[in-house]
Each structure stands twice: as structure tokens, then as C-alpha cells.
Scaffold this motif. Structure first.
Motif, PDB file in Angstrom:
ATOM      1  N   ALA A  41      -1.401 -84.807 -37.655  1.00  0.00           N
ATOM      2  CA  ALA A  41      -2.541 -85.447 -37.006  1.00  0.00           C
ATOM      3  C   ALA A  41      -3.523 -86.045 -38.000  1.00  0.00           C
ATOM      4  N   ILE A  42      -4.317 -86.981 -37.513  1.00  0.00           N
ATOM      5  CA  ILE A  42      -5.442 -87.505 -38.279  1.00  0.00           C
ATOM      6  C   ILE A  42      -6.483 -86.391 -38.405  1.00  0.00           C
ATOM      7  N   MET A  43      -6.821 -86.034 -39.620  1.00  0.00           N
ATOM      8  CA  MET A  43      -7.755 -84.928 -39.846  1.00  0.00           C
ATOM      9  C   MET A  43      -9.169 -85.477 -40.015  1.00  0.00           C
ATOM     10  N   ASP A  44      -9.935 -85.480 -38.913  1.00  0.00           N
ATOM     11  CA  ASP A  44     -11.311 -85.948 -38.980  1.00  0.00           C
ATOM     12  C   ASP A  44     -12.300 -84.841 -38.615  1.00  0.00           C
ATOM     13  N   GLY A  45     -11.783 -83.605 -38.502  1.00  0.00           N
ATOM     14  CA  GLY A  45     -12.658 -82.473 -38.227  1.00  0.00           C
ATOM     15  C   GLY A  45     -12.974 -82.245 -36.767  1.00  0.00           C
ATOM     16  N   THR A  46     -12.498 -83.125 -35.882  1.00  0.00           N
ATOM     17  CA  THR A  46     -12.772 -82.964 -34.456  1.00  0.00           C
ATOM     18  C   THR A  46     -11.556 -82.376 -33.742  1.00  0.00           C
ATOM     19  N   ALA A  47     -11.751 -82.055 -32.461  1.00  0.00           N
ATOM     20  CA  ALA A  47     -10.659 -81.485 -31.657  1.00  0.00           C
ATOM     21  C   ALA A  47      -9.809 -82.558 -31.000  1.00  0.00           C
ATOM     22  N   GLU A  48     -10.085 -83.837 -31.325  1.00  0.00           N
ATOM     23  CA  GLU A  48      -9.366 -84.913 -30.651  1.00  0.00           C
ATOM     24  C   GLU A  48      -7.865 -84.858 -30.896  1.00  0.00           C
ATOM     25  N   SER A  49      -7.479 -84.450 -32.132  1.00  0.00           N
ATOM     26  CA  SER A  49      -6.041 -84.395 -32.434  1.00  0.00           C
ATOM     27  C   SER A  49      -5.341 -83.350 -31.567  1.00  0.00           C
ATOM     28  N   LEU A  50      -6.037 -82.251 -31.258  1.00  0.00           N
ATOM     29  CA  LEU A  50      -5.456 -81.236 -30.389  1.00  0.00           C
ATOM     30  C   LEU A  50      -5.262 -81.782 -28.982  1.00  0.00           C
ATOM     31  N   MET A  51      -6.221 -82.587 -28.537  1.00  0.00           N
ATOM     32  CA  MET A  51      -6.084 -83.250 -27.241  1.00  0.00           C
ATOM     33  C   MET A  51      -4.895 -84.192 -27.242  1.00  0.00           C
ATOM     34  N   ALA A  52      -4.697 -84.883 -28.363  1.00  0.00           N
ATOM     35  CA  ALA A  52      -3.594 -85.834 -28.473  1.00  0.00           C
ATOM     36  C   ALA A  52      -2.253 -85.123 -28.349  1.00  0.00           C
ATOM     37  N   TYR A  53      -2.100 -84.029 -29.094  1.00  0.00           N
ATOM     38  CA  TYR A  53      -0.853 -83.285 -29.016  1.00  0.00           C
ATOM     39  C   TYR A  53      -0.633 -82.722 -27.614  1.00  0.00           C
ATOM     40  N   GLY A  54      -1.702 -82.221 -27.006  1.00  0.00           N
ATOM     41  CA  GLY A  54      -1.582 -81.670 -25.661  1.00  0.00           C
ATOM     42  C   GLY A  54      -1.094 -82.711 -24.669  1.00  0.00           C
ATOM     43  N   LYS A  55      -1.594 -83.943 -24.821  1.00  0.00           N
ATOM     44  CA  LYS A  55      -1.177 -85.025 -23.925  1.00  0.00           C
ATOM     45  C   LYS A  55       0.324 -85.292 -24.054  1.00  0.00           C
ATOM     46  N   MET A  56       0.837 -85.338 -25.290  1.00  0.00           N
ATOM     47  CA  MET A  56       2.266 -85.619 -25.501  1.00  0.00           C
ATOM     48  C   MET A  56       3.150 -84.478 -25.019  1.00  0.00           C
ATOM     49  N   ILE A  57       2.750 -83.251 -25.337  1.00  0.00           N
ATOM     50  CA  ILE A  57       3.562 -82.096 -24.942  1.00  0.00           C
ATOM     51  C   ILE A  57       3.601 -81.961 -23.425  1.00  0.00           C
ATOM     52  N   SER A  58       2.474 -82.200 -22.771  1.00  0.00           N
ATOM     53  CA  SER A  58       2.418 -82.139 -21.313  1.00  0.00           C
ATOM     54  C   SER A  58       3.303 -83.210 -20.689  1.00  0.00           C
ATOM     55  N   ALA A  59       3.266 -84.415 -21.253  1.00  0.00           N
ATOM     56  CA  ALA A  59       4.075 -85.510 -20.722  1.00  0.00           C
ATOM     57  C   ALA A  59       5.563 -85.209 -20.864  1.00  0.00           C
ATOM     58  N   SER A  60       5.951 -84.621 -22.002  1.00  0.00           N
ATOM     59  CA  SER A  60       7.347 -84.268 -22.214  1.00  0.00           C
ATOM     60  C   SER A  60       7.792 -83.176 -21.250  1.00  0.00           C
ATOM     61  N   SER A  61       6.937 -82.180 -21.069  1.00  0.00           N
ATOM     62  CA  SER A  61       7.279 -81.068 -20.172  1.00  0.00           C
ATOM     63  C   SER A  61       7.477 -81.537 -18.740  1.00  0.00           C
ATOM     64  N   ALA A  62       6.705 -82.528 -18.327  1.00  0.00           N
ATOM     65  CA  ALA A  62       6.768 -83.006 -16.947  1.00  0.00           C
ATOM     66  C   ALA A  62       8.137 -83.588 -16.602  1.00  0.00           C
ATOM     67  N   VAL A  63       8.839 -84.159 -17.581  1.00  0.00           N
ATOM     68  CA  VAL A  63      10.141 -84.771 -17.299  1.00  0.00           C
ATOM     69  C   VAL A  63      11.298 -83.948 -17.870  1.00  0.00           C
ATOM     70  N   SER A  64      10.999 -82.741 -18.356  1.00  0.00           N
ATOM     71  CA  SER A  64      12.072 -81.880 -18.841  1.00  0.00           C
ATOM     72  C   SER A  64      13.000 -81.505 -17.692  1.00  0.00           C
ATOM     73  N   GLY A  65      14.282 -81.717 -17.879  1.00  0.00           N
ATOM     74  CA  GLY A  65      15.245 -81.464 -16.820  1.00  0.00           C
ATOM     75  C   GLY A  65      15.360 -82.602 -15.823  1.00  0.00           C
ATOM     76  N   VAL A  66      14.565 -83.642 -16.007  1.00  0.00           N
ATOM     77  CA  VAL A  66      14.614 -84.817 -15.123  1.00  0.00           C
ATOM     78  C   VAL A  66      15.357 -85.958 -15.805  1.00  0.00           C
ATOM     79  N   VAL A  67      14.987 -86.241 -17.062  1.00  0.00           N
ATOM     80  CA  VAL A  67      15.712 -87.239 -17.854  1.00  0.00           C
ATOM     81  C   VAL A  67      16.096 -86.614 -19.192  1.00  0.00           C
ATOM     82  N   PRO A  68      17.219 -87.016 -19.776  1.00  0.00           N
ATOM     83  CA  PRO A  68      17.569 -86.506 -21.104  1.00  0.00           C
ATOM     84  C   PRO A  68      16.538 -86.939 -22.140  1.00  0.00           C
ATOM     85  N   GLN A  69      16.144 -86.002 -22.995  1.00  0.00           N
ATOM     86  CA  GLN A  69      15.227 -86.279 -24.091  1.00  0.00           C
ATOM     87  C   GLN A  69      15.924 -85.943 -25.410  1.00  0.00           C
TER      88      GLN A  69
END
Length: 439
Positions: free
Chosen positions: A90-118
């Protein structure tokens, strides 16, 4: 900024190197976001893909938004996703924004797990929370020189370590071969969980069926179609996607070595069963093992429970063939009728026993051991008799423990016929979110 490495990767990944970029103008802190997202075709199949370039910067919210949109599109269209990971984190700027970014990607991946091949391709570095995103995929393909870790200076970050740990599905020599392997997987997998398994022109097997591990797999699958997964994790077992008479199937074999199945084998097979079940890929289990390694009996029970649960819960087509020995609970887990298998077969030479034959002799025929001049020799003699009588495939057929006794040479024909007649299988289970078996 030009993303030359991504252009080179996509030229290998997509048919004729043609693709259409998505959100190319999005910027991250006044610079282009360090990921390219696109769609195109792989072997004629539609595919979404993203490619990170660590030289272009770290992962921020704009980077995450681009990737998350791919998953959102995939959920609407039932289209596979291939992610090429190449980032130091992540971009290290001292804020929690990078954690939000990772959460967004992981959540999006989880939503389609078992629905489409990843599919995740680790091209160079997969660092920090990106490792969670990569592990959320159905397949993780690593190049031999790539790295995979959560924190810097971690131990065992190599592709070899990831393979042994059951993280990497496949390790390839370079990026080109890794991307070509991703193409192969897209070709053999259904496009999504509602699509039928792919069908191709049938090919002859590369040899006749034989009892040894390689001869067994080569004898029942179409020539050169098997893609082995997790080859260095759980050395006693084999898992692969392959074709039988032109149709995709999941192959599990338990005689890759003479060892008993350990915790790594259980985890490897359980994950493979869940993959195949998610996409309704028929499972063919070839059973020839003395059972589970009980060196650590407590953890062994946990691993066996998880494995047996995955088989029992799976509603895809399940076929089992006892090709050698099936001793103890391994038969119930892998080949039990109406639980682990729709049809269970056994070779004429196979035997199925609740305990090791020598142990069975002690319980059942202890009186026949009395007075033997050579106790060890007599015990072995009686064990052979036990295997050919009470534990024989014929006896298992008589008691309804298996459906049919078949010859080794007929295995491919029998499996192909069973796959055809079961292709319309539908199962309705009790309404629930999921089981609660410990993993």
C-alpha cells in the motif's frame, strides 16, 4: 505513464493480444493508478483481468476502486477474473485509507467466490494484504522467483514454500508460462457456477490403465489434458483438473506415494473438493491407501472430519473407484455410497477393510494363529486370505458396500458412462448458510 510490462503480459494472456482497457484515466495522487484493468478473450472465453506494476507506485483507493469494479462486473456477467499481482504493498501516508482500499478489494473478491473462477498470477511480489486478496482466488499461480508475504523480512516467502504450504496451486518457470497456465485453466473450467462443464473432442488416453499412480491417471484421462494442482503439498495425494472423453472432471488419487494421508493431504483434497463442487465439476476419486496418518491423533481427527465433511456436503457428481486397498475410515470419507459417492466401484483385485488386514486376523482368527511355527509368516498368510474373502471387492458387492466390481481395463469406459448418466444430477439440501465443521 506507459505500462509496458502489463502490455507484454496481456499480449500473452488475451487471444491475439487484444484487450480493451477500463478506467484508464483514473489517477492516484496526481499519477495514473498503478494497475491496469481490462477485458478480452482467452481461448474464445470472455475474461476480466488486472495487472499491477510496482514501478508505478503503491496501492491506494483509486487502485482498489479499479479492481473492485472488475469483480462487480464479473458478478453481473458471470465472467472469470485473472489478477496479475506485482506490488510492494500500500501507499504509506500514515492514514487508514490503505486499509479501506484492501478491504474493498477483499470484499469484492469474496462476493464472487464460488460464482466465477478467480485466478491469481504472482508475477513478482505479492506483499501485505494483497496476499489475502491473492489467496482468495481459486487458483494461485506463482513464478519460481516470485515472493509472497504479509510483512517484510518474513521467512519462507518463496514460491517453493508457498507450494508446500498449499497456497500456490502451480509454480511455473517464468511469467510467460504462468500466464499460459492461466489460459489452460480458463479453458478447462466452466465460465461460472451456472455454466455447464466444457466439452471438447474426446482424445484417447496416453496409455492403458495400470495400478501404479501414473498409469492409473494416464489410463482414464484424455491424453495431455491433466493440470495437477498443489503437487508439493500433501505428497501422498494427487489432485488435478482433466478431461474424460472430452468432458472436464476433477481427479483425486490417493496412491501418489506409499505414505498414509497426512494433514496436508486432507487440506489439499478438501479444498479441491470444494472447488469442484462450487462449479459443479464431477469428481472422480481413485482410492488406494492404508488410510490416515494417526501420528498426531487429535489433529488428525480434525483434518479427517473437515475432509469427510467436504465430500458429504458436495452435491456435484461424485464417483469413486477402489483400485487397491481402502483401509478404515478412508473408505467412508472417499467412497461411502450415498454419502461420498453416487457410484462406488472396485477393481477385482481390490480389498476394503475396517482395519489393517493383519489386525483383522488378530481379532477374527486369533485361534488359527495358535501353534504356528512361524507366527509372522502365518499372520501374513491369513491376512492374504482375509483380503481375498471377507475384505474382497466381491464381498463388498454382496453386502451392498459398493455398486459394481469392475476390471481395471474397463475403468475409463465405466466412468465415462456414469458421468453421462449423472450429468443431470440435482440435489436440494436443508436450507442453511453453511456447515460448521472446523478447518
Amino acid at each position: 505513464m506507459e505500462f509496458q510490462r502489463t502490455q507484454d503480459r496481456f499480449s500473452i494472456l488475451f487471444d491475439d493480444g487484444k484487450y480493451t482497457e477500463i478506467n484508464s484515466g483514473i489517477k492516484e495522487k496526481d499519477k495514473p493508478a498503478s494497475v491496469v484493468t481490462a477485458y478480452g478473450y482467452v481461448n474464445g472465453n470472455p475474461v476480466y483481468a488486472f495487472s499491477q506494476e510496482k514501478s508505478a507506485g503503491g496501492i491506494g483507493m483509486a487502485h482498489a476502486e479499479k479492481i473492485a469494479k472488475l469483480y462487480f462486473l464479473a458478478s453481473k456477467t458471470g465472467t472469470p477474473i485473472i489478477g496479475i499481482h506485482d506490488s510492494d504493498g500500500a501507499i504509506m501516508d500514515g492514514t487508514a485509507e490503505s486499509l479501506m482500499a484492501y478491504g474493498k478489494m477483499i470484499s469484492a473478491s469474496s462476493a464472487v467466490s464460488g460464482v466465477v473462477p478467480q485466478i491469481s498470477v504472482i508475477a513478482e511480489t505479492c506483499a501485505g494484504s494483497s496476499s489475502i486478496l491473492a489467496c482468495s482466488s481459486d487458483f494461485v499461480i506463482m513464478t519460481k522467483d516470485s515472493e509472497f508475504f504479509m510483512t517484510p523480512n518474513s521467512e519462507n516467502t518463496s514460491a517453493e514454500s508457498a507450494m508446500k504450504a498449499g497456497i500456490a496451486s502451480i509454480v511455473c518457470g517464468d511469467e510467460k508460462s504462468a500466464l499460459e497456465k492461466a489460459r489452460d485453466i480458463i479453458n478447462i473450467m466452466p465460465l461460472n457456477n451456472l455454466s455447464p462443464v466444457p466439452e471438447f473432442e474426446p482424445l484417447e488416453p496416453s496409455g492403458a490403465v495400470s495400478a501404479d499412480f501414473k498409469g492409473l491417471v494416464d489410463g482414464i484421462t484424455d491424453s495431455d489434458t491433466a493440470i495437477e494442482l498443489y503437487s508439493d503439498c500433501g505428497k501422498a495425494s494427487y489432485t488435478a483438473l482433466a478431461r474424460i472423453e472430452g468432458k472436464t472432471a476433477g481427479i483425486i488419487a490417493t496412491n501418489k506415494t506409499d505414505d498414509k494421508l497426512n494433514s496436508s493431504d486432507c487440506s489439499k483434497i478438501a479444498r479441491f473438493v470444494r472447488l469442484c463442487d462450487a462449479f459443479s465439476i464431477p469428481l472422480v476419486t481413485l482410492v488406494d491407501t492404508e488410510g490416515f496418518d494417526m501420528t498426531d491423533s487429535v489433529s488428525a481427527v480434525k483434518n479427517m472430519t473437515a475432509l469427510a465433511s467436504c465430500y458429504a456436503e458436495a452435491t456435484t457428481v461424485k464417483l469413486a473407484v477402489v483400485t487397491g486397498k481402502a483401509v478404515g475410515t478412508v473408505f467412508s470419507a472417499f467412497a461411502g455410497k450415498d454419502v461420498s459417492s453416487d457410484f462406488t466401484y472396485a477393481w477385482e483385485s481390490a480389498y476394503i477393510s475396517p482395519v489393517a488386514p493383519e489386525t483383522a486376523v488378530e481379532f477374527l482368527w486369533h485361534d488359527r494363529l495358535k501353534g504356528a511355527e512361524n507366527l509372522s509368516s502365518k499372520r501374513k498368510e491369513l491376512a492374504e486370505e482375509y483380503k481375498s474373502t471377507l475384505a474382497s471387492a466381491e464381498k463388498a458387492s454382496e453386502t451392498g458396500c459398493i455398486d459394481e466390481v469392475i476390471s481395471a481395463s474397463d475403468t475409463r469406459t465405466v466412468l465415462s458412462s456414469a458421468l453421462d448418466i449423472l450429468s443431470g444430477k440435482r440435489v436440494t439440501k436443508l436450507p442453511k448458510k453453511h456447515n460448521n465443521i472446523p478447518f
